[in-house]
Design a protein around this motif. Structure first.
Motif, short mmCIF file in Angstrom:
data_model
loop_
_atom_site.label_atom_id
_atom_site.label_comp_id
_atom_site.label_asym_id
_atom_site.label_seq_id
_atom_site.Cartn_x
_atom_site.Cartn_y
_atom_site.Cartn_z
N THR A 106 -24.44 -5.50 -3.83
CA THR A 106 -24.89 -6.71 -3.14
C THR A 106 -24.27 -7.95 -3.76
O THR A 106 -23.81 -8.87 -3.05
CB THR A 106 -26.42 -6.81 -3.18
N LYS A 107 -24.22 -7.99 -5.10
CA LYS A 107 -23.61 -9.13 -5.78
C LYS A 107 -22.12 -9.22 -5.47
O LYS A 107 -21.57 -10.32 -5.27
CB LYS A 107 -23.84 -9.02 -7.29
N GLN A 108 -21.46 -8.06 -5.42
CA GLN A 108 -20.03 -8.06 -5.08
C GLN A 108 -19.81 -8.57 -3.66
O GLN A 108 -18.87 -9.33 -3.39
CB GLN A 108 -19.47 -6.65 -5.23
N LEU A 109 -20.70 -8.14 -2.74
CA LEU A 109 -20.58 -8.60 -1.35
C LEU A 109 -20.83 -10.10 -1.25
O LEU A 109 -20.17 -10.79 -0.46
CB LEU A 109 -21.57 -7.84 -0.47
N GLU A 110 -21.80 -10.60 -2.04
CA GLU A 110 -22.07 -12.04 -2.02
C GLU A 110 -20.85 -12.82 -2.49
O GLU A 110 -20.48 -13.84 -1.89
CB GLU A 110 -23.28 -12.35 -2.91
N LYS A 111 -20.21 -12.34 -3.56
CA LYS A 111 -19.01 -13.00 -4.05
C LYS A 111 -17.89 -12.94 -3.01
O LYS A 111 -17.19 -13.93 -2.77
CB LYS A 111 -18.54 -12.35 -5.35
N ALA A 112 -17.74 -11.76 -2.39
CA ALA A 112 -16.70 -11.61 -1.36
C ALA A 112 -16.98 -12.51 -0.17
O ALA A 112 -16.06 -13.10 0.41
CB ALA A 112 -16.62 -10.15 -0.92
N ASN A 113 -18.27 -12.64 0.18
CA ASN A 113 -18.65 -13.48 1.32
C ASN A 113 -18.35 -14.95 1.05
O ASN A 113 -17.85 -15.67 1.92
CB ASN A 113 -20.14 -13.29 1.63
N VAL A 114 -18.65 -15.38 -0.19
CA VAL A 114 -18.33 -16.76 -0.57
C VAL A 114 -16.82 -17.00 -0.49
O VAL A 114 -16.36 -18.02 0.01
CB VAL A 114 -18.85 -17.05 -1.99
N GLU A 164 -14.70 -19.50 2.03
CA GLU A 164 -13.74 -20.47 1.52
C GLU A 164 -12.39 -20.29 2.19
O GLU A 164 -11.74 -21.27 2.59
CB GLU A 164 -13.61 -20.30 0.01
N LEU A 165 -11.97 -19.03 2.35
CA LEU A 165 -10.70 -18.76 3.03
C LEU A 165 -10.75 -19.20 4.48
O LEU A 165 -9.77 -19.74 5.01
CB LEU A 165 -10.37 -17.27 2.94
N ASP A 166 -11.90 -18.97 5.13
CA ASP A 166 -12.05 -19.39 6.52
C ASP A 166 -11.97 -20.91 6.66
O ASP A 166 -11.37 -21.44 7.58
CB ASP A 166 -13.38 -18.88 7.08
N ARG A 167 -12.57 -21.61 5.66
CA ARG A 167 -12.51 -23.07 5.68
C ARG A 167 -11.07 -23.55 5.48
O ARG A 167 -10.60 -24.46 6.19
CB ARG A 167 -13.39 -23.64 4.56
N LEU A 168 -10.37 -22.92 4.54
CA LEU A 168 -8.98 -23.30 4.30
C LEU A 168 -8.11 -23.00 5.53
O LEU A 168 -7.21 -23.78 5.87
CB LEU A 168 -8.43 -22.55 3.08
#
Length: 539
Positions: free
Chosen positions: A294-302, A306-310
């Protein structure tokens, strides 16, 4: 047995329970702290057991050896605690490995000095009345300094970690641990180091009572620091308590039959306890693995956000840079076609028409990208005004009739004559949606007709626009995702290769921003389609 020894025994049993519960944890990340905590308790239990035996023993020769061993066991309490603290604060405070090594070296050297020489404990005397008297040597000050130095270092590390950390939960745990150990170690050093040096031995057992609070505070810090699992501890303690009770019952058996039955019962309970603990271990390991994922997914989601914003920023910048030259290109091409720069040959005219058409298609795509960027960044602005939806639809149809005629298609408009169809919306955005849907109908219809109709629903509060065509249609599966980004019907490329799959997504976002809804219907591939949207009417 006097009341003090009974209480001391109870303290020892409680400390052993805590040590066993922690020692048998299997989570790899908690192993170093578990082992160190267990070593602290082993040293404390050994030291506490020594004081109980010391209070009973009367033989002077054996008393001297026991007293020296008792003092050696105490040497390792601040050492193991310092080792535990270095593990506890390692993410906050950087600690060199030399400090724990010096502590272990000091404990070993003083232990050898205490046992094999009379420099620390010289003799023990047993008076007729009162507490036993220990005679200390010149090395006792060095012995006492060992406790003062290494407890001070450990408490200082805790205090620095408390000051440096910005985590409120960690600060609270660390402060609790610091205060608890400070109080317990102070009581221990006063009652077992300072007062005995001055010949006062009446409360030398008091430090042993403080060990429960000492161990308890460390235990609390580890639990709150999530280095092991309370569910595992409860299961292990429960199983151990039942087995202990049954073992005691075994010695109270009066007949052979009772003995056999109790042995069988102990075996069954041991097996069931093992199976229970194994299932709990497995459950905890699965939960920890799930938490890790879950923590890995949260980091990947963040990171994805960020990539989507860029990506959106890049698309916005690139689209803006493309729109200016495209506007110039289509503008000049239009002027050439209109004869502004004089007559041109038919060959040149055909080439310019292709330039104009390609530029216009590219400009449409750029506008779609810009709209997607504005929507995702929350920068899409809507200027609301009242207008008649049927009038706007009719004008949009009239503008597209020449395009439809070029493909030999019939484009018609009709209403249900229940107007006016006044809506409060952004006229430009709704015009964009209408143009996009009619243009799509023309692009994806090879022959037949296209009709645009406006009607009022039976409730009288909503207007519906329907764009029907006899074009390529789509499957039910495609219809479910047709309004997603970059999605086109499976057979769309056969008719129109220039689509981006963004137009319907933009239309959906614009209609929903007006509290309306939009959808598409089709009887199947090759059977035409109906694109509909609804907007609330002005009361």
């Amino acid at each position: 047995m006097d009341i003090i020894n009974i209480l001391l025994t109870s303290i020892i049993v409680l400390n052993i329970f805590l040590a066993l519960a922690v020692f048998f944890q299997r989570t790899s990340h908690s192993a170093p702290a578990n082992r160190t905590f267990t070593l602290i308790v082993v040293a404390i239990v050994t030291w506490s057991a020594g004081i109980i035996y010391y209070r009973y023993l009367q033989d002077v020769e054996h008393l001297l050896a026991l007293t020296r061993l008792h003092h050696i066991a105490a040497l390792f309490i601040p050492v193991f605690f310092l080792h535990f603290v270095t593990q506890y604060v390692r993410e906050i405070v950087s600690v060199t490995r030399i400090i724990p090594l010096l502590a272990y070296g000091s404990a070993c050297a003083l232990g050898l000095l205490t046992y094999f020489t009379a420099s620390v404990v010289v003799a023990v005397s047993v008076p007729p009345v009162g507490e036993k008297v220990v005679v200390f040597g010149y090395g006792y000050l060095l012995y006492a300094s060992h406790f003062l130095i290494f407890f001070s270092i450990a408490l200082s590390l805790l205090f620095f970690a408390y000051l440096k950390s910005r985590n409120p939960a960690f600060r609270k745990r660390t402060l609790t641990l610091f205060l608890g150990v400070l109080i317990a170690s102070s009581i221990g050093m006063v009652s077992n180091l300072i007062l005995p040096w001055f010949g006062y031995f009446k409360i030398n057992w008091l430090a042993n009572f403080s060990t429960f609070f000492y161990v308890g505070f460390i235990f609390y810090a580890i639990v709150r620091f999530k280095l092991f699992n309370l569910k595992l501890i409860a299961t292990e303690v429960f199983a151990f308590a039942i087995l202990s009770f049954l073992v005691v019952e075994l010695f109270l058996a009066e007949t052979t039959t009772q003995l056999i039955l109790r042995v069988v019962l102990i075996a069954l309970v041991a097996i069931l306890g093992y199976l229970l603990m194994r299932s709990v271990y497995r459950e905890v390991e699965q939960r920890e693995e799930l938490e890790r994922l879950t923590k890995q997914l949260e980091k990947a989601n963040v990171r994805l956000r960020e990539l989507d914003r860029l990506k959106s920023e890049f698309v916005s910048i690139a689209s803006h840079q493309l729109r200016s030259p495209l506007t110039s290109m289509t503008g000049y091409a239009s002027m050439i076609l209109e004869g502004t720069y004089g007559k041109v040959s038919e060959g040149v005219r055909e080439a310019v028409e292709r330039i104009y058409e390609s530029g216009w298609l590219m400009a449409e795509s750029v506008e779609d990208f810009l709209n997607v960027s504005r929507i995702e960044q929350g920068r899409m602005k809507y200027e609301m005004q009242d207008f008649d939806l049927a009038d706007l639809s009719k004008k949009s149809v009239e503008e597209q009739i020449p395009v439809a005629k070029n493909k030999n298609l019939t484009l018609t408009f009709q209403t249900d004559d229940t107007g006016p169809y006044t809506v409060r919306a952004d006229l430009g955005k709704i015009k964009h949606v209408l143009t996009n849907l009619i243009d799509n109908a023309i692009k994806y219809t090879s022959k037949g007709s296209i009709s645009v109709s406006v009607c009022r629903l039976s409730t009288g509060r909503t207007a519906r626009v329907i764009i029907s065509d006899t074009g390529i249609g789509f499957s039910h599966e495609t219809g479910l995702k047709l309004f997603d980004k970059f999605v086109r019907a499976r057979n769309a490329h056969e008719v129109n290769v220039s689509g981006t799959g963004l137009g319907l997504y933009v239309a959906k976002e614009m209609i929903e921003a007006h509290k309306g809804k939009i959808w598409a219907e089709s009887d199947g591939e090759g059977k035409g389609s109906r694109f509909c949207f609804e907007l609330p009417l002005v009361s």
